[in-house]
Write a protein that holds these residues in place. Structure first.
Motif, PDB file in Angstrom:
ATOM      1  N   LEU A  24       3.724  -1.645  17.224  1.00 23.58           N
ATOM      2  CA  LEU A  24       2.409  -1.778  17.570  1.00 23.58           C
ATOM      3  C   LEU A  24       1.467  -2.425  16.475  1.00 23.58           C
ATOM      4  O   LEU A  24       0.545  -3.026  16.749  1.00 23.58           O
ATOM      5  CB  LEU A  24       1.947  -0.649  18.340  1.00 23.58           C
ATOM      6  N   ASN A  25       1.689  -2.015  15.252  1.00 21.51           N
ATOM      7  CA  ASN A  25       0.680  -2.401  14.137  1.00 21.51           C
ATOM      8  C   ASN A  25       0.826  -4.057  14.010  1.00 21.51           C
ATOM      9  O   ASN A  25      -0.217  -4.496  13.462  1.00 21.51           O
ATOM     10  CB  ASN A  25       1.110  -1.726  13.096  1.00 21.51           C
ATOM     11  N   ASP A  26       2.180  -4.437  14.046  1.00 20.46           N
ATOM     12  CA  ASP A  26       2.322  -5.813  13.883  1.00 20.46           C
ATOM     13  C   ASP A  26       1.465  -6.650  14.993  1.00 20.46           C
ATOM     14  O   ASP A  26       0.880  -7.653  14.608  1.00 20.46           O
ATOM     15  CB  ASP A  26       3.630  -6.039  14.068  1.00 20.46           C
ATOM     16  N   GLY A  27       1.721  -5.948  16.243  1.00 24.41           N
ATOM     17  CA  GLY A  27       0.567  -6.660  17.067  1.00 24.41           C
ATOM     18  C   GLY A  27      -0.828  -6.633  16.886  1.00 24.41           C
ATOM     19  O   GLY A  27      -1.618  -7.455  17.102  1.00 24.41           O
ATOM     20  N   SER A  28      -1.245  -5.613  16.486  1.00 24.43           N
ATOM     21  CA  SER A  28      -2.627  -5.090  16.087  1.00 24.43           C
ATOM     22  C   SER A  28      -3.138  -6.068  15.066  1.00 24.43           C
ATOM     23  O   SER A  28      -4.242  -6.447  14.968  1.00 24.43           O
ATOM     24  CB  SER A  28      -2.939  -3.564  15.907  1.00 24.43           C
ATOM     25  N   ARG A  29      -2.297  -6.445  13.857  1.00 21.27           N
ATOM     26  CA  ARG A  29      -2.656  -6.937  12.960  1.00 21.27           C
ATOM     27  C   ARG A  29      -2.963  -8.525  13.477  1.00 21.27           C
ATOM     28  O   ARG A  29      -3.878  -9.138  13.136  1.00 21.27           O
ATOM     29  CB  ARG A  29      -1.723  -7.153  11.788  1.00 21.27           C
ATOM     30  N   GLN A  30      -2.072  -9.076  14.283  1.00 22.05           N
ATOM     31  CA  GLN A  30      -2.286 -10.415  14.942  1.00 22.05           C
ATOM     32  C   GLN A  30      -3.634 -10.391  15.700  1.00 22.05           C
ATOM     33  O   GLN A  30      -4.591 -11.383  15.790  1.00 22.05           O
ATOM     34  CB  GLN A  30      -1.315 -10.765  15.948  1.00 22.05           C
ATOM     35  N   LEU A  31      -3.990  -9.311  16.389  1.00 25.39           N
ATOM     36  CA  LEU A  31      -5.217  -9.057  17.011  1.00 25.39           C
ATOM     37  C   LEU A  31      -6.586  -9.105  16.055  1.00 25.39           C
ATOM     38  O   LEU A  31      -7.640  -9.803  16.315  1.00 25.39           O
ATOM     39  CB  LEU A  31      -5.444  -8.026  17.966  1.00 25.39           C
ATOM     40  N   ALA A  32      -6.159  -8.283  15.082  1.00 24.15           N
ATOM     41  CA  ALA A  32      -7.374  -8.429  14.256  1.00 24.15           C
ATOM     42  C   ALA A  32      -7.707  -9.735  13.650  1.00 24.15           C
ATOM     43  O   ALA A  32      -8.696 -10.004  13.171  1.00 24.15           O
ATOM     44  CB  ALA A  32      -7.018  -7.435  12.974  1.00 24.15           C
ATOM     45  N   THR A  33      -6.796 -10.353  13.261  1.00 27.90           N
ATOM     46  CA  THR A  33      -6.734 -11.805  12.757  1.00 27.90           C
ATOM     47  C   THR A  33      -7.502 -12.660  13.707  1.00 27.90           C
ATOM     48  O   THR A  33      -8.320 -13.272  13.010  1.00 27.90           O
ATOM     49  CB  THR A  33      -5.385 -12.344  12.422  1.00 27.90           C
ATOM     50  N   SER A  34      -7.209 -12.661  14.891  1.00 34.68           N
ATOM     51  CA  SER A  34      -7.992 -13.521  15.997  1.00 34.68           C
ATOM     52  C   SER A  34      -9.283 -13.070  16.085  1.00 34.68           C
ATOM     53  O   SER A  34     -10.405 -13.867  15.927  1.00 34.68           O
ATOM     54  CB  SER A  34      -7.168 -13.176  17.425  1.00 34.68           C
ATOM     55  N   LEU A  35      -9.462 -11.743  15.752  1.00 34.05           N
ATOM     56  CA  LEU A  35     -11.022 -11.372  15.964  1.00 34.05           C
ATOM     57  C   LEU A  35     -11.701 -11.749  14.813  1.00 34.05           C
ATOM     58  O   LEU A  35     -12.959 -12.047  14.773  1.00 34.05           O
ATOM     59  CB  LEU A  35     -11.108  -9.682  15.886  1.00 34.05           C
ATOM     60  N   VAL A  36     -11.174 -11.643  13.686  1.00 34.10           N
ATOM     61  CA  VAL A  36     -11.832 -12.066  12.352  1.00 34.10           C
ATOM     62  C   VAL A  36     -11.949 -13.676  12.343  1.00 34.10           C
ATOM     63  O   VAL A  36     -13.086 -14.141  11.937  1.00 34.10           O
ATOM     64  CB  VAL A  36     -10.893 -11.684  11.036  1.00 34.10           C
ATOM     65  N   LYS A  77     -13.444 -10.067  23.988  1.00 34.98           N
ATOM     66  CA  LYS A  77     -11.947 -10.168  24.535  1.00 34.98           C
ATOM     67  C   LYS A  77     -11.169  -9.849  23.283  1.00 34.98           C
ATOM     68  O   LYS A  77     -10.350  -8.907  23.559  1.00 34.98           O
ATOM     69  CB  LYS A  77     -11.628 -11.649  24.971  1.00 34.98           C
ATOM     70  N   SER A  78     -11.378 -10.097  22.056  1.00 32.87           N
ATOM     71  CA  SER A  78     -10.588  -9.982  20.997  1.00 32.87           C
ATOM     72  C   SER A  78     -10.811  -8.583  20.628  1.00 32.87           C
ATOM     73  O   SER A  78      -9.860  -7.617  20.198  1.00 32.87           O
ATOM     74  CB  SER A  78     -10.913 -10.814  19.914  1.00 32.87           C
ATOM     75  N   SER A  79     -11.966  -8.139  20.523  1.00 30.35           N
ATOM     76  CA  SER A  79     -12.328  -6.668  20.116  1.00 30.35           C
ATOM     77  C   SER A  79     -11.892  -5.873  21.167  1.00 30.35           C
ATOM     78  O   SER A  79     -11.372  -4.790  20.794  1.00 30.35           O
ATOM     79  CB  SER A  79     -13.792  -6.695  20.070  1.00 30.35           C
ATOM     80  N   HIS A  80     -11.792  -6.120  22.258  1.00 26.28           N
ATOM     81  CA  HIS A  80     -11.331  -5.113  23.173  1.00 26.28           C
ATOM     82  C   HIS A  80      -9.873  -5.079  23.498  1.00 26.28           C
ATOM     83  O   HIS A  80      -9.372  -3.787  23.287  1.00 26.28           O
ATOM     84  CB  HIS A  80     -11.571  -5.658  24.879  1.00 26.28           C
ATOM     85  N   ALA A  81      -9.398  -6.297  23.038  1.00 29.16           N
ATOM     86  CA  ALA A  81      -7.518  -6.232  22.830  1.00 29.16           C
ATOM     87  C   ALA A  81      -7.443  -5.305  21.674  1.00 29.16           C
ATOM     88  O   ALA A  81      -6.468  -4.438  21.677  1.00 29.16           O
ATOM     89  CB  ALA A  81      -7.170  -7.391  22.881  1.00 29.16           C
ATOM     90  N   LEU A  82      -8.226  -5.441  20.607  1.00 26.31           N
ATOM     91  CA  LEU A  82      -7.848  -4.731  19.386  1.00 26.31           C
ATOM     92  C   LEU A  82      -7.864  -3.068  19.636  1.00 26.31           C
ATOM     93  O   LEU A  82      -7.408  -2.197  18.907  1.00 26.31           O
ATOM     94  CB  LEU A  82      -8.860  -5.041  18.408  1.00 26.31           C
ATOM     95  N   GLU A  83      -9.073  -2.679  20.252  1.00 27.10           N
ATOM     96  CA  GLU A  83      -9.471  -1.573  20.420  1.00 27.10           C
ATOM     97  C   GLU A  83      -8.191  -0.707  21.467  1.00 27.10           C
ATOM     98  O   GLU A  83      -7.828   0.191  20.883  1.00 27.10           O
ATOM     99  CB  GLU A  83     -10.610  -1.358  21.414  1.00 27.10           C
ATOM    100  N   LYS A  84      -7.801  -1.578  22.333  1.00 26.79           N
ATOM    101  CA  LYS A  84      -6.747  -0.860  23.152  1.00 26.79           C
ATOM    102  C   LYS A  84      -5.541  -0.789  22.247  1.00 26.79           C
ATOM    103  O   LYS A  84      -4.847   0.325  22.462  1.00 26.79           O
ATOM    104  CB  LYS A  84      -6.203  -1.988  24.291  1.00 26.79           C
ATOM    105  N   ALA A  85      -5.157  -1.795  21.325  1.00 21.12           N
ATOM    106  CA  ALA A  85      -3.950  -1.516  20.530  1.00 21.12           C
ATOM    107  C   ALA A  85      -4.151  -0.355  19.297  1.00 21.12           C
ATOM    108  O   ALA A  85      -3.254   0.332  19.258  1.00 21.12           O
ATOM    109  CB  ALA A  85      -3.876  -2.705  19.410  1.00 21.12           C
TER     110      ALA A  85
END
Length: 207
Positions: A24-36, A77-85
């Motif tokens: 899950l951390n691997d996926g969250s890192r990708q989401l964080a990168t997208s948000l940044v 959308k990116s923030s919401h996805a990261l929050e879920k992760a």
């Protein structure tokens, strides 16, 4: 030796949760990168001088506002996805803490006096459950491990909350680096813990 089996069972479950965390951390890192990336794009769009010529000609009077609205939608959308992760990571830590509660129960159970069996060596008491460590020691070691994940979760939650409100390029880049490094997970200490409990499980006296 039911207690020993239960302790090793808790450890196996904890190993499984650690694997779930990494996935899950691997996926969250990708989401964080997208948000940044979205936040950095917002920073560029905030320079209204870029759009003066086009808007002045009258062809695109609301160009900047439309672009900004679209970008904020992507940020949301990116923030919401990261929050879920991050909430998912939180669920893993909760499951880890439930396992610690099971270990606490086993520790309490181990403190109760046990009737001596005829098979016990006279004068030596019951055979120990593990070669070196007691159940209480193993419980504390597992607690130390779970505390690392809890601290890492708190840091990730704080960064995820700040990212969609932060336009500082340096800070956002640092957040991504810290997210990847997982600074609170002491790899050397975790390896020591893994080896110690693995040794106890292999070298423990037979039932």
């Amino acid at each position: 030796k039911d207690a020993r089996k239960k302790v090793l069972g808790v450890w196996q479950k904890l190993l499984g949760l650690r694997a779930d965390w990494e996935a899950l951390n691997d996926g969250s890192r990708q989401l964080a990168t997208s948000l940044v990336n979205n936040m950095l794009e917002m920073e560029q769009l905030s320079v209204k001088n870029c759009w003066i010529k086009l808007t002045a000609e009258g062809s695109f009077p609301d160009l900047h506002e439309r672009l900004e609205a679209r970008m904020w939608e992507k940020v949301y959308k990116s923030s919401h996805a990261l929050e879920k992760a991050v909430n998912g990571l939180g669920g893993i830590v909760v499951s880890m803490r439930i396992l610690l509660a099971e270990m606490d129960d086993l520790v309490c159970e181990g403190l109760k006096p046990r009737p001596q069996k005829p098979s016990d060596n006279e004068g030596e008491g019951p055979t120990p459950l593990f070669l070196v460590s007691s159940i209480a020691v193993l419980a504390e070691i597992m607690r130390e491990l779970v505390d690392m994940y809890n601290k890492e979760l708190e840091l990730k939650a704080a960064m995820a909350q700040d990212m969609p409100n932060n336009f500082n390029r340096t800070a956002l880049t640092a957040y991504l680096s810290v997210w990847t490094i997982q600074i609170h997970l002491d790899e050397d200490r975790i390896k020591q813990i893994d080896k110690q409990i693995e040794a106890e499980s292999v070298l423990a006296p037979p039932p």
